[in-house]
Every structure is written in C-alpha cells, then in structure tokens.
Design an enzyme around this catalytic site. Structure first.
Site, PDB file in Angstrom:
ATOM      1  CD  GLU A  17      61.917  11.722  72.148  1.00 41.36           C
ATOM      2  OE1 GLU A  17      63.002  11.172  71.863  1.00 41.36           O
ATOM      3  OE2 GLU A  17      61.705  12.268  73.246  1.00 41.36           O
ATOM      4  CG  LEU A  18      65.045  10.154  64.300  1.00 38.90           C
ATOM      5  CD1 LEU A  18      64.260  11.180  63.486  1.00 38.90           C
ATOM      6  CD2 LEU A  18      66.545  10.434  64.169  1.00 38.90           C
ATOM      7  CB  CYS A 517      68.000   2.028  69.562  1.00 39.11           C
ATOM      8  SG  CYS A 517      67.596   3.582  68.786  1.00 39.11           S
ATOM      9  CG  HIS A 695      70.168  -5.665  57.394  1.00 37.21           C
ATOM     10  ND1 HIS A 695      70.905  -6.674  56.832  1.00 37.21           N
ATOM     11  CD2 HIS A 695      70.480  -5.646  58.709  1.00 37.21           C
ATOM     12  CE1 HIS A 695      71.649  -7.229  57.782  1.00 37.21           C
ATOM     13  NE2 HIS A 695      71.414  -6.624  58.917  1.00 37.21           N
TER      14      HIS A 695
END
Ligand code: GLN
Ligand code: ZN
Length: 756
Positions: A17-18, A517, A695
C-alpha cells in the site's frame, strides 16, 4: 511471563500500500494527505499484528515513508546545502529522488542486505539541530491505540559511520554535535511516559571497526544512557557478531543489548561478560533474513545454551534483526505447493513463532492450539529434510564431474578478436538491458499469468515492444542494442521461474529502496535448467537489426544473493548449481549467434561477509561460480557483466579476477572519483562507468554528460571506456528514457567529433 521482542517490522504494507500511494503522489495523482492517511493505517495495522501475536516489545519509528536513515538526516537537521530552500515533504522526497536542479543524495546498500539507504552528507561545517517531530508523533499514535512502544533510532555512531564526508574531514569529528541532538531528543522522549525504551541500532559494530570508533562507544553510550533516568537504552546490532563493542557496552549504563545469534554465532562467546554486567540480553534467535520455518527444537536448544550463561530473568527472545528483510505474510500465497508452504514463515508468521518460542522457553502454559502448532512445526521440519522435491541426483553428478571451470582463452587474446569481430572503436554506447516496464507490459504479463490471453497474444505484445525498442535504439544511434527485457518481471525471478528447485510467491515483496520492492524467489531444492530461458527473445531482437544485440542473463551470485536460499546445503553449492544452468544458457545463446552476452552480477557485492576474516572464502567461491557460468563462452563471444554499485576500492582485484571482457558499473552519482581505482590497479578489461543516474526521473542534459565523459577520460583511455546509463531503465518512464539516451548519444558524438 514470556518476553518477546521485535527489532523492527516491515512497512511497505502487505499489499504494498505504501508503494502504491507514494507512486500515486509522485505522479501527482494524489496529494500528500493521502500518503499520510495510508501511512497511518499501515502503522496501525502493523502494530495490531504484533499485538495480536502477543509480542511484548513492539517498535515505533520503524516506519518510514522512504528510508529511516534519511529520516535520521532530517531528524538531525543535517540537510545538504542544495536542498536548503525546500521544506517538508518536498524537501524529504527531493533529497531521496532529486529534481531538475538538485541531484538526489547517494543511495547505497544497508550492510549485506538488498535494502538501500540514503547516504548522509557530512562535512566539518554541517550544523545539526533537532528538526523533526516524527518520533514523538509516531509514539503518540501508538499510544492512542493503547500501545506502549519502544522507540527505534539509528545509533549516532552507525549514522556517522555510514555517512560520507563531502570535504574529506573525518565524519566522526561531528560525533559530539550529533550526540547533543540525540540527547535533546531523549529529553523530549522522556516527557512522553513514565518509562520508555529507546533502541539504538548500531549495526556498524558488527564490522571490523577500528579502535578510534571503538573508543567512541563508551563515552557516547554513557552520555546517552546516564542523563535521563526514565529512559532505558537498548543497543541493537545484527547480521554478525559485535563482540568488540559488546565488551565495551557492558561497561556503560545502557539497559540492554540486542544481539543476533543467527548470523552472529560468535556472540555466544561474550555471554559471561554480559551476565557479569547484569545487562539484559535481547537474544535474536528468530531469523529476520530468511523465510524458512524455524525449527522450534533448535531454537529452544539455542536459548537453553544462552541461558546457561545468562539468568533467565535477564533474557528476552527476539528476531535476529528487523523483519524488514522478509516478506510480509504467507496469507496471500494460494499458489505455492502445499508442501513448500509448510516449510515457510514470513514476517507475520515469524511473530507467532517468536511468541511461541518465547512462551515455551519461559515455561508459560500453552493452550492446545499452541501445543499442536509446536508439534506441527517439528513434523514440518522433518518432512522438509526428507522431501523428494529437494534432490536431483543427475545434477549432483554433473557437478561432481565438471571439467571446465573457466574460459580457456586469456583476455588479451579475446579482446583483440572481439574488437575485430564486433568492429567497435571507442566510447561505444549501450544500455544495461531493461527499458521501461510500462503499464501495458505489466498488464500483458498479468493477463497471461491469469490465463486471460493466449500465449500467442502474450508473445505478440512482447515482440511489439521489442520491435519498438530496437527501432528506437537504432533511431538514436546507440551502438550495441538490447531487447529491453519486456518479458521479465524481475531479473532474478524471471530466471528462477524457468529453473527447477525454485519456488515463487505471489506477494512476497521485500523493500529494496523507497517504493521499490523485490520479490525474491525461494530456492528450496537442487537447481536445474530444463530448457533455454532467453534464446528465443534475444534472437528475435537480433533478427530485427543489423546492429549487435547484447544477450542478457543474470549471474549465479546475484541469483543466489537475491533469493531466499535453502539452508540445508552450503550457499556456495547452491551457487554452483545455478552457475551450471547459466553456463548452458550462455552456450545456447552463442550457438544461436548471440555473441555479446551480459551476465549481470548486480548483487555480487551484497554477498560480501561483513567481517574481513570471512571475505576470502566468499570471494573465492563467488568468482569461481561467475567464471563457471561463462566458462563455455568462445573466444569471440564477448562477456559483459554489470554491477549495481560504485565502491570498488576494496574489491577491484576480485572484480578483475572475474575476467569479464566488459564491466558496467554504477558510478554516475560520484563523478569520476570512484573510477580512479581502475586506473590505480591498471585494470585491463573494458569499463562502462555509467554516465547518468537512472534512479531519479531527472533528465541529464547533453552538456552535463559531455562533462561527465570528459571527467571519465581523465581517468581511463577512450578505448577502454564504454558509455551507458548506470543501471537498467525499467523503473523509468519512456519520455525520460528517450530524452536521456538521446542526450547521451549526442554527448558521445560531441566528444568523438573533438577527437576526429
Ligand atoms: N539487465 C538488468 C536491467 O537492465 C540489470 C539490472 C540491475 O543490474 N539491477 O534491468
Ligand atoms: Zn545496476
């Protein structure tokens, strides 16, 4: 009474969710209030999980919107000059991600994990001031829910030790100034409750720190733990033993030490000292780095061993480190084979393990359900050892009978032939492999996985993407092309999915940096490559162009370091099995006419042991396995490798030993400073130092890249240099990528014109 302690908890959310809300906010589809709302919900939920599992010590301030080292930088007010005009969330996210006028701060890996923190920038002139209410607010948030948390902070010595000096001054010159702010913070904290536990994370202590740093420990921790009577200080270390520091800390007035007995077995050697000092020992026995179900019997044995030195009333049972490094929960894993699932425990399951082991150890009466869980735990562990899923005799034999371990030809000969074969001169341009993973690509993959579209439809989309990639690269004039990796969700997962011995989860995400992630595969059994994994895509791309297309593979050490690895055989053995699989793929690619092949070792450095005494052994087997994975490459097959970091000073000789023909590295954020080591050691092979930082969404200008290339040319001759971005482009958006690469090629042309 049971006493269980969690060093820290994952924060990205069980459904990420974050991540989702951050990315929405960054793309201006929501405002910051929504981010704050989701963050609050997540914290609440995470606290509740821990409460439900009966954890006695639960943290606050283990949450972060991006990174907790960055939070600490904000807390201490150590804002680098270029961001000083910014405020609040804009300041925070610009420090992390950069914008048009302010390059982001450097980011680097947190010890030997795949978590990245934002590197603090410190100079003699850095001034510090207490600058954040986050810690107090978060404590109160938990308190409103009826929860009394311990407060997690990054310890001052680790904070400075991980920061970089921007003026070559010794960062520890600032220690007193930093401690002063921490003390002010502790004053604030002390007003929150009658008694509060503050956990200082000092993982720096598990490295071979020098005597100067060691000499800071006593004064710093006396200072932090003496002055305020209602604060109990815990110093937490993890990932290795911290015996040198422990011996000092036992003589300070801290309340407790949290030590890792999974990856720091040697912590067992200082138990007497701890016991004599009457300190509380928070014993990390539940693995915070791996996903195998704990063997309760082993855990209790270990705790008994510890308690033969330490009084039980001074013992608390804990996770070995923050659970940040393991996925959230098994509850969404509907597709895992039942057998494999029964061998696993993620963060939420570990909470239950922790609490159960603690109850058992502290002789708390167990209810029937708990007794049966323990019984099942023991059965599952026995079953895992003997499962037929794990052993492949054919592969075991093939490994035993290996004859060729490295390439037969030497670099000097190889490179001559390769330069002729590929016909390139100097400052050859290429990219690292991936192009943007668009929503369409993701959707396509998802539909295919969910059987909503046929294989043909799926592949048609992928081919279309490859077509576009190839024509774009031709159009802007890149020299060496790539297919763009649209078929890959992730550079490790993709390969794991095609190899036997790997299992895949649906939702086992682990935070890598910011909102990024990764979903590491689980290596549970012997590894075998049944079929080619990349050949059809790369040859398809090659069929679309007369330029060279570089094949893309992930190397054995990286596959290993980015997976959760079985713990029943040595890591080096698992790596060897993977290397053999990659070697077969290299061979199939070259046989299919793909003569330039990149074997990414993005995570080579991550596997480095934290203690010098263990480094030689790691380097030996890691280099061996990389070389094994490219051992079949012919003299005119050019092997590239890519590494996702920039600090090569300590390992340059090892990198050279890997003997790749070309290496691309991630030095963009540090100019040419870090390239110098290549010159110093007279590094022979070719190098692509990465001339812009991928990045960040920022598009580097032609001018800037011209300057960057010139800086590189001050260090290495043009013939030895390749020009490329500093990592894969999959996390970026097409418009950024297109413009950046166009600028990059233009910059190279400007430089080349000067030479002509
Ligand atoms: N070939 C991979 C890519 O371009 C390499 C990524 C990485 O090293 N992290 O995405
Ligand atoms: Zn990279």
């Amino acid at each position: 009474m049971q006493k269980s302690y969690v060093i820290g908890f994952p924060r990205i959310g069980e459904k990420r969710e974050l991540k989702k809300v951050l990315e929405k906010y960054w793309s201006k589809q929501s405002d910051f209030n929504e981010v704050k709302y989701v963050a609050r919900q997540l914290k609440r939920r995470h606290w509740n999980y821990q409460k439900q599992a009966n954890i006695s010590f639960i943290s606050s301030n283990d949450f972060s919107l991006y990174d907790n080292v960055l939070d600490t930088t904000i807390l201490l007010g150590a804002i680098p000059k270029r961001f000083e005009h910014l405020k609040d969330e804009e300041l925070y996210f610009t420090m992390a991600r950069g914008n048009d006028s302010c390059p982001a701060m450097e980011m680097t890996k947190w010890f030997n994990t795949n978590y990245h923190y934002i590197v603090p920038e410190i100079s003699k002139n850095t001034t510090f001031k207490l600058n954040s209410k986050k810690i107090i607010e978060e404590y109160n948030e938990a308190k409103e829910l009826g929860l009394k948390t311990k407060i997690n902070l990054i310890g001052p010595i680790t904070y400075l030790g991980l920061s970089k000096s921007i003026d070559n001054s010794d960062v520890f010159f600032q220690i007193n100034n930093v401690v002063k702010i921490y003390k002010e913070l502790l004053e604030e904290i002390s007003k929150l409750d009658d008694e509060i536990i503050v956990q200082f994370d000092e993982p720096l202590f598990v490295k071979d720190i020098d005597t100067k740093v060691l000499s800071l420990i006593k004064p710093v921790y006396d200072e932090l733990s003496n002055s305020i009577s209602n604060i109990k200080v815990v110093v937490a270390t993890y990932f290795e033993h911290s015996n040198e520091a422990t011996k000092i800390l036992v003589n300070t007035s801290i309340w407790a030490l949290a030590l890792d007995f999974i990856y720091g077995e040697k912590n067992l050697e200082v138990l007497e000292e701890i016991n004599n000092s009457n300190k509380t020992l928070i014993a990390g026995v539940i693995d915070g780095r791996n996903i195998w179900k704990s063997d309760f019997k082993k855990k209790i044995d270990l705790l008994e061993k510890i308690s033969s030195h330490i009084n039980k009333d001074k013992l608390i049972v804990s996770t070995s480190c923050s659970l940040l490094h393991v996925p959230f929960s098994l509850k969404y894993e509907d597709n895992l084979a039942k057998e494999i699932k029964s061998w696993l425990a993620f963060a939420c399951e570990k909470l239950n393990e922790l609490s159960l082991v603690s109850k058992d150890f502290f002789d708390v009466d167990l209810n029937l359900e708990e007794i049966s869980t323990i019984k099942r735990n023991l059965e599952d562990n026995i079953q895992r050892k003997t499962s037929s899923k794990i052993h492949n005799l054919e592969i075991q034999n093939e490994i035993k009978n290996l004859k060729l371990f490295e390439r037969v030809d030497k670099f000097k000969e190889r490179i001559k032939i390769q330069r002729e074969f590929f016909n390139y001169d100097y400052l050859t341009t290429t990219t690292i492999g991936s192009f943007p993973q668009t929503p369409e690509i993701r959707e396509n993959r998802k539909k295919f996985k969910e059987n909503c579209i046929s294989k043909e439809e799926y592949e048609k989309e992928i081919k279309k993407y490859i077509d576009d990639c190839i024509s774009f690269q031709e159009e802007i004039g890149l020299d060496v092309l790539v297919h763009g990796e649209p078929e890959r969700n992730d550079m490790v997962e993709y390969f794991g999915e095609m190899l036997d011995g790997f299992a895949f989860t649906q939702n086992a995400w682990v935070q890598s940096y910011g909102s990024r992630c990764v979903k590491p595969p689980l290596i549970y059994g012997d590894v075998n490559r049944a079929n080619p994994m990349t050949v059809s895509w790369i040859t398809y791309a090659q069929s679309k162009t007369s330029k060279v297309v570089k094949g893309m593979l992930t190397g054995p050490v990286t596959i290993l370091n980015w997976s959760f690895v079985r713990d029943d055989i040595k890591r080096s053995e698992v790596a060897k099995q993977i290397a053999l699989a990659i070697a077969k793929e290299v061979d199939d690619l070259q046989k299919a006419g793909i003569k330039m092949i990149q074997v990414d070792e993005a995570a080579f450095k991550e596997g480095y042991p934290l203690r010098v005494e263990n480094i030689k052994t790691y380097e030996k087997w890691a280099v061996y396995n990389f070389k094994l994975s490219v051992s079949l490459a012919a003299i005119d097959t050019q092997i590239h490798t890519h590494m996702c970091y920039s600090e090569f000073n300590d390992i340059i000789k090892t990198i050279e030993e890997m003997d790749a023909d070309v290496i691309s590295i991630e030095t963009a954020r540090s100019g040419n400073r870090l390239l110098k080591i290549f010159k110093e050691v007279a590094y022979k092979q070719e190098v692509g130092p990465g001339i812009y930082d991928i990045h960040s969404p920022r598009i580097p200008s032609v001018d800037e890249m011209v300057k960057q290339i010139k800086a590189l040319l001050e260090v290495l001759p043009k013939e030895q240099l390749w020009i490329n971005p500093d990592c894969g482009l999959k996390t970026r958006k097409w418009p950024e990528v297109k413009q950046s690469l166009k600028n990059m090629v233009e910059a190279v042309n400007i430089i080349k014109n000067k030479f002509n």
